[in-house]
Design an enzyme around this catalytic site. Structure first.
Site, PDB file in Angstrom:
ATOM      1  N   ASP A   3       0.816  -1.216   0.000  1.00 17.90           N
ATOM      2  CA  ASP A   3       0.000   0.000   0.000  1.00 17.90           C
ATOM      3  C   ASP A   3       0.849   1.265   0.000  1.00 17.90           C
ATOM      4  OD1 ASP A   3      -1.999  -1.839   0.284  1.00 17.90           O
ATOM      5  OD2 ASP A   3      -2.897  -0.948   2.078  1.00 17.90           O
ATOM      6  N   ASP A   4       0.190   2.347  -0.415  1.00 18.50           N
ATOM      7  CA  ASP A   4       0.654   3.732  -0.212  1.00 18.50           C
ATOM      8  C   ASP A   4       1.756   4.180  -1.161  1.00 18.50           C
ATOM      9  OD1 ASP A   4      -1.121   3.584   1.834  1.00 18.50           O
ATOM     10  OD2 ASP A   4       0.297   3.934   3.452  1.00 18.50           O
TER      11      ASP A   4
ATOM     12  N   HIS B 166      -5.888   2.984  -4.091  1.00 13.64           N
ATOM     13  CA  HIS B 166      -5.835   3.215  -2.640  1.00 13.64           C
ATOM     14  C   HIS B 166      -6.102   4.687  -2.308  1.00 13.64           C
ATOM     15  CE1 HIS B 166      -5.112   1.765   1.346  1.00 13.64           C
ATOM     16  NE2 HIS B 166      -3.968   2.402   1.550  1.00 13.64           N
TER      17      HIS B 166
ATOM     18  N   HIS C 285      -5.404   9.185   0.911  1.00 10.52           N
ATOM     19  CA  HIS C 285      -5.456   8.238   2.027  1.00 10.52           C
ATOM     20  C   HIS C 285      -6.408   8.658   3.148  1.00 10.52           C
ATOM     21  CE1 HIS C 285      -3.930   5.241   4.911  1.00 10.52           C
ATOM     22  NE2 HIS C 285      -3.344   4.653   3.887  1.00 10.52           N
TER      23      HIS C 285
ATOM     24  N   HIS D 106       3.652  -2.279   3.151  1.00  9.70           N
ATOM     25  CA  HIS D 106       3.724  -0.933   2.565  1.00  9.70           C
ATOM     26  C   HIS D 106       5.106  -0.741   1.946  1.00  9.70           C
ATOM     27  CE1 HIS D 106       0.628  -0.778   5.694  1.00  9.70           C
ATOM     28  NE2 HIS D 106       0.079   0.233   5.039  1.00  9.70           N
TER      29      HIS D 106
END
Length: 528
Positions: free
Chosen positions: A315-316, A365, A369, A459
């Site tokens: 993620d991210d 995603h 966020h 991540h």
């Protein structure tokens, strides 16, 4: 009344036979010529220009290192239409309308509207979009339309090109990537382009993805010309880039459509017209569209009891060390899913392109966020639509998976994602790598939770996670696991539904409450 003598009849009989034969031969020649012309070419050359020698087409026009150009005045009754765009930015876009080619006009209207909308959605600072057309081919049953656009946002303006190809007899419209025979051929073409690219091009970012090969055509000699938008493969101030691949080198890489397009582009045009409406009204769809890469490997079957599949998800990102992670994945022929966030995508678009080109899955995603369950529907939609557009513009791929930040979801998020065609992907193993920046701890948690069907959350923005991933990937491979994308693991997903692992029947009726902040606390969000 005098009657003809038998001798006179004998003389006339061969003359009549010869005359009949001449009429039959003329008819055969007429129908043969008509079959050669086909329904998409003006079949009046003999009447207008005399013999075949006199009506030989003129040479194609254009610069030796650019796509050929057709004068619109040489296309019968061509008109111009203007796109009606229902967005918030100023958009002035025109495109050609040819008689008996309604599917082309319809295709261009939809494709151009999608392009403008993607630009607006992907760029919060978008200001205006202008585009104009020219023709690069109009011969036989093939028409090539080249669009030149100028995108203006808060960073300035850049010039872009897209070329579409239309078959007048079938009504099929195609992107330029379909001039190439297949993915292997597109990869070979990308290598030839890298070898011939100007010095200011970063050759490492020339990858076989559809979004990069969206303007391909031919010069007057039949050499292949590939055009790149400003900023795509070189610094934005370098402007648009074009690369020429010699005809003999390009020949074996072309699809049947590509050969027809080359042959059409390399002759001049005189009074071209589409003589008949096409048999069908549809977009061009082929079994394989080069540059459109599936996240599913047909050679892997996760439903096979002998195959143990696990999905590594990150993620991210992309992050600064994501390329290093991609190197490790490639070493072990492993696939992963990257749930990308909009701000890093803006900063590192070429890493996204590389991950996609190497067969990894790209998923949504959000832009910044946020907790989607705490936002209104409009704001939540904006968060997702921006990233959808960013990835589409960089790769040509439309994502169908998303992960709600912090795992926070509710009925509103489910309804929105269902409407947008996005399945919600949660996880079965949380490494908490955002909190414990210790590669050994992350490795232990990932491997400890690994099992057939697991979805492991990490991540790629953290150095310790990238370092841990080297060991995780090596060990999973040694244990006999096949590391796959989420789509490979789950198979067909349902938009709006939430999935935790590769056993979706166990997710039916799962209570999504209590998942808030499972993806990391606010302190993690502060680092993104």
């Amino acid at each position: 009344m005098n009657k003809e003598s038998p001798r006179a009849k004998a003389v006339l009989r061969p003359l009549v036979t010869a005359l009949v034969a001449l009429v039959v031969l003329s008819g055969l020649l007429f129908f043969a010529a008509r079959s050669v012309w086909g329904p998409g070419q003006l079949a009046s050359n003999d009447a207008a220009h005399g013999s075949a020698e006199e009506s030989a087409p003129p040479p194609a026009t254009g610069e030796p290192d650019r796509l050929t150009v057709v004068d619109p005045a040489d296309v019968v009754d061509v008109e111009e239409a203007e796109l009606s765009y229902d967005g918030d930015i100023a958009a002035t876009v025109t495109y050609p309308v040819l008689p008996n080619a309604e599917p082309l006009a319809d295709f261009l209207s939809r494709a151009l509207d999608t392009d403008v909308a993607a630009f607006e959605a992907a760029n919060p600072g978008a200001e205006s979009y202008t585009a104009a057309w020219d023709l690069t081919a109009a011969e036989g049953t093939t028409v090539g339309v080249r669009m030149t656009s100028t995108e203006t946002d808060s960073e300035g303006s850049r010039e872009c090109h897209t070329t579409y190809w239309y078959e007048t007899d079938t009504g099929l419209a195609h992107g330029s990537n379909e001039l190439i025979a297949g993915q292997d051929e597109l990869a070979e073409l990308a290598g030839l382009v890298r070898d011939r690219a100007p010095d200011d091009v970063d050759a490492s970012v020339v990858l076989p993805v559809a979004a990069l090969f969206d303007s391909v055509g031919f010069n007057p000699d039949g050499d292949l010309v590939v055009e790149f938008d400003a900023g795509q493969v070189a610094a934005p101030d370098a402007g648009p880039v074009h690369v020429v691949v010699e005809r003999d080198e390009a020949e074996p890489l072309l699809s049947e459509l590509g050969v027809r397009a080359r042959d059409a582009a390399t002759v001049g045009v005189e009074a071209f017209a589409v003589a008949e409406r096409p048999e069908a009204d549809k977009d061009g769809v082929t079994e394989e569209r080069p540059g459109v890469i599936s996240p599913v490997d047909d050679e892997v079957d996760c439903s096979d009891p002998e195959t143990r599949c696990v999905a590594l998800t990150y993620d991210d990102g992309p992050g600064g060390r994501t390329p290093e992670l991609l190197d490790t994945l490639a070493e072990y022929d492993a696939r992963a899913t990257f749930f990308v966030t909009g701000v890093p995508v803006m900063e590192q678009p070429r890493i996204v392109r590389r991950a996609y080109a190497e067969g990894h899955e790209i998923a949504n995603h959000t832009l910044s966020h946020p907790d989607l369950s705490a936002l209104g529907q409009g704001a939540a939609r904006d968060e997702l639509e921006t990233v959808q557009a960013q990835v589409y513009r960089e790769t040509g791929y439309t994502m169908d998976l998303m992960r709600p930040p912090y795992g926070a979801t509710d009925d509103g998020v489910a309804s929105l994602t269902e409407e947008m065609g996005l399945a919600q992907i949660l996880w079965s193993v949380d490494t908490n790598d955002w909190k414990d920046r210790n590669s050994s701890v992350v490795t232990r948690r990932a491997l400890g939770g690994a099992s057939d069907g697991a979805i492991i959350l990490m991540h790629d923005i953290h150095d310790t996670t990238v370092e841990a991933s080297h060991q995780i990937i090596r060990e999973l491979d040694a244990r006999g696991y096949t590391m796959v994308t989420v789509s490979q693991l789950l198979g067909t997903t349902t938009p709006g539904s939430a999935y935790h692992d590769g056993h979706p029947e166990e997710d039916a009726g799962a209570d999504h409450e209590g998942h808030e902040h499972a993806d990391g606390a606010d302190e993690e969000h502060g680092e993104d």
